[in-house]
Design a protein around this motif. Structure first.
Motif, PDB file in Angstrom:
ATOM      1  N   VAL A  81     -24.645  11.583 -27.727  1.00 57.07           N
ATOM      2  CA  VAL A  81     -24.574  10.432 -28.644  1.00 57.07           C
ATOM      3  C   VAL A  81     -24.522   9.136 -27.845  1.00 57.07           C
ATOM      4  N   MET A  82     -23.715   9.111 -26.802  1.00 54.20           N
ATOM      5  CA  MET A  82     -23.603   7.911 -25.977  1.00 54.20           C
ATOM      6  C   MET A  82     -24.938   7.536 -25.341  1.00 54.20           C
ATOM      7  N   ARG A  83     -25.690   8.537 -24.935  1.00 52.17           N
ATOM      8  CA  ARG A  83     -26.982   8.296 -24.269  1.00 52.17           C
ATOM      9  C   ARG A  83     -28.055   7.775 -25.212  1.00 52.17           C
ATOM     10  N   GLN A  84     -27.761   7.725 -26.502  1.00 57.14           N
ATOM     11  CA  GLN A  84     -28.714   7.129 -27.437  1.00 57.14           C
ATOM     12  C   GLN A  84     -28.779   5.613 -27.240  1.00 57.14           C
ATOM     13  N   GLY A  85     -27.696   5.051 -26.703  1.00 54.42           N
ATOM     14  CA  GLY A  85     -27.705   3.643 -26.310  1.00 54.42           C
ATOM     15  C   GLY A  85     -28.381   3.520 -24.952  1.00 54.42           C
ATOM     16  N   ARG A  86     -28.431   2.311 -24.428  1.00 56.62           N
ATOM     17  CA  ARG A  86     -29.038   2.094 -23.106  1.00 56.62           C
ATOM     18  C   ARG A  86     -27.960   2.201 -22.039  1.00 56.62           C
ATOM     19  N   VAL A  87     -28.032   3.248 -21.236  1.00 56.44           N
ATOM     20  CA  VAL A  87     -27.059   3.459 -20.175  1.00 56.44           C
ATOM     21  C   VAL A  87     -27.369   2.511 -19.020  1.00 56.44           C
ATOM     22  N   VAL A  88     -26.320   1.795 -18.580  1.00 56.00           N
ATOM     23  CA  VAL A  88     -26.458   0.856 -17.467  1.00 56.00           C
ATOM     24  C   VAL A  88     -25.725   1.437 -16.261  1.00 56.00           C
ATOM     25  N   GLU A  89     -26.490   1.676 -15.203  1.00 57.59           N
ATOM     26  CA  GLU A  89     -25.932   2.233 -13.982  1.00 57.59           C
ATOM     27  C   GLU A  89     -25.190   1.160 -13.197  1.00 57.59           C
ATOM     28  N   LEU A  90     -24.268   1.588 -12.369  1.00 61.43           N
ATOM     29  CA  LEU A  90     -23.532   0.677 -11.492  1.00 61.43           C
ATOM     30  C   LEU A  90     -24.358   0.443 -10.226  1.00 61.43           C
ATOM     31  N   LYS A 137     -21.814  17.068 -26.163  1.00 60.20           N
ATOM     32  CA  LYS A 137     -22.288  16.562 -27.460  1.00 60.20           C
ATOM     33  C   LYS A 137     -21.985  15.070 -27.600  1.00 60.20           C
ATOM     34  N   VAL A 138     -20.816  14.657 -27.168  1.00 60.79           N
ATOM     35  CA  VAL A 138     -20.457  13.241 -27.240  1.00 60.79           C
ATOM     36  C   VAL A 138     -21.324  12.427 -26.285  1.00 60.79           C
ATOM     37  N   ILE A 139     -21.549  12.953 -25.087  1.00 62.99           N
ATOM     38  CA  ILE A 139     -22.392  12.254 -24.116  1.00 62.99           C
ATOM     39  C   ILE A 139     -23.810  12.087 -24.662  1.00 62.99           C
ATOM     40  N   GLN A 152     -11.082  17.630 -20.642  1.00 60.01           N
ATOM     41  CA  GLN A 152      -9.669  17.999 -20.488  1.00 60.01           C
ATOM     42  C   GLN A 152      -9.043  18.442 -21.811  1.00 60.01           C
ATOM     43  N   GLN A 153      -9.427  17.778 -22.889  1.00 58.72           N
ATOM     44  CA  GLN A 153      -8.786  18.025 -24.177  1.00 58.72           C
ATOM     45  C   GLN A 153      -9.456  19.116 -25.005  1.00 58.72           C
ATOM     46  N   ARG A 154     -10.744  19.321 -24.787  1.00 63.96           N
ATOM     47  CA  ARG A 154     -11.491  20.296 -25.590  1.00 63.96           C
ATOM     48  C   ARG A 154     -12.216  21.270 -24.673  1.00 63.96           C
ATOM     49  N   ASP A 155     -13.552  21.086 -24.549  1.00 60.38           N
ATOM     50  CA  ASP A 155     -14.361  21.957 -23.698  1.00 60.38           C
ATOM     51  C   ASP A 155     -15.649  21.236 -23.303  1.00 60.38           C
ATOM     52  N   GLU A 156     -16.393  21.850 -22.404  1.00 64.77           N
ATOM     53  CA  GLU A 156     -17.600  21.208 -21.886  1.00 64.77           C
ATOM     54  C   GLU A 156     -18.645  20.983 -22.968  1.00 64.77           C
ATOM     55  N   ASN A 157     -18.819  21.921 -23.861  1.00 63.94           N
ATOM     56  CA  ASN A 157     -19.812  21.775 -24.925  1.00 63.94           C
ATOM     57  C   ASN A 157     -19.501  20.565 -25.805  1.00 63.94           C
ATOM     58  N   SER A 158     -18.250  20.407 -26.172  1.00 63.60           N
ATOM     59  CA  SER A 158     -17.843  19.245 -26.975  1.00 63.60           C
ATOM     60  C   SER A 158     -18.106  17.954 -26.214  1.00 63.60           C
ATOM     61  N   ALA A 159     -17.787  17.947 -24.935  1.00 56.75           N
ATOM     62  CA  ALA A 159     -17.988  16.756 -24.109  1.00 56.75           C
ATOM     63  C   ALA A 159     -19.477  16.413 -24.009  1.00 56.75           C
ATOM     64  N   LEU A 198     -18.450   8.670 -17.609  1.00 55.47           N
ATOM     65  CA  LEU A 198     -17.502   9.410 -16.771  1.00 55.47           C
ATOM     66  C   LEU A 198     -16.152   9.563 -17.474  1.00 55.47           C
ATOM     67  N   GLU A 199     -15.610   8.456 -17.962  1.00 54.29           N
ATOM     68  CA  GLU A 199     -14.271   8.491 -18.559  1.00 54.29           C
ATOM     69  C   GLU A 199     -14.224   9.336 -19.827  1.00 54.29           C
ATOM     70  N   VAL A 200     -15.218   9.167 -20.689  1.00 54.98           N
ATOM     71  CA  VAL A 200     -15.236   9.920 -21.953  1.00 54.98           C
ATOM     72  C   VAL A 200     -15.482  11.400 -21.693  1.00 54.98           C
ATOM     73  N   PHE A 201     -16.443  11.718 -20.840  1.00 55.38           N
ATOM     74  CA  PHE A 201     -16.719  13.122 -20.529  1.00 55.38           C
ATOM     75  C   PHE A 201     -15.474  13.811 -19.956  1.00 55.38           C
ATOM     76  N   LYS A 202     -14.836  13.153 -19.012  1.00 56.01           N
ATOM     77  CA  LYS A 202     -13.647  13.728 -18.371  1.00 56.01           C
ATOM     78  C   LYS A 202     -12.535  13.987 -19.383  1.00 56.01           C
ATOM     79  N   ARG A 203     -12.256  13.006 -20.241  1.00 53.97           N
ATOM     80  CA  ARG A 203     -11.163  13.149 -21.206  1.00 53.97           C
ATOM     81  C   ARG A 203     -11.443  14.261 -22.217  1.00 53.97           C
ATOM     82  N   ILE A 204     -12.666  14.321 -22.736  1.00 51.80           N
ATOM     83  CA  ILE A 204     -12.990  15.362 -23.722  1.00 51.80           C
ATOM     84  C   ILE A 204     -13.008  16.723 -23.057  1.00 51.80           C
TER      85      ILE A 204
END
Length: 125
Positions: free
Chosen positions: A62-71, A58-60, A49-56, A41-47
């Protein structure tokens, strides 16, 4: 070693900031990387705001290559207790609760975590 990279470290890595190399090893070790959903949430939102949805997105990816832990409810209550005990902001308490649940090491440049056990803190330059 199981690692959690917090939002500040992900953003530093993506921006190729002065501390980016410090965070490359845990980020590039996807089999041992835990990603708290709050960091998505935090990384997607910041990117966004600063860039565009496509850039955000792409980063997500990469992040999803790890094991995402839900709340879940247990993690939420643990985070609430940590937040109250340690005077941490909401997202930080969720990240720290995730770190502790998984016996991980936290990689960060967020000064809220400086001095905590199992934290690799790198001051912002």
């Amino acid at each position: 070693m199981i690692s959690v990279v917090d939002s500040s470290a992900w953003l530093e890595y993506v921006a190729d900031g002065s501390n980016a190399k410090q965070f490359a090893k845990p980020i590039q070790n996807a089999p041992n990387l835990i990603v708290p959903s709050i960091t998505l949430l935090e990384v997607f939102k910041r990117i966004l705001q600063q860039r565009d949805e496509n850039s955000a997105l792409k980063v997500i990816a990469v992040m999803r290559q790890g094991r995402v832990v839900e709340l879940d409810s247990e993690l939420a209550l643990s985070a609430a207790q940590l937040g109250a005990d340690l005077q941490l902001p909401l997202a930080d308490s969720i990240i720290l609760a995730t770190v502790r649940r998984h016996g991980a090491v936290l990689w960060t440049q967020d000064s809220d975590f400086e001095g905590f056990d199992k934290v690799r803190f790198f001051a912002k330059r």
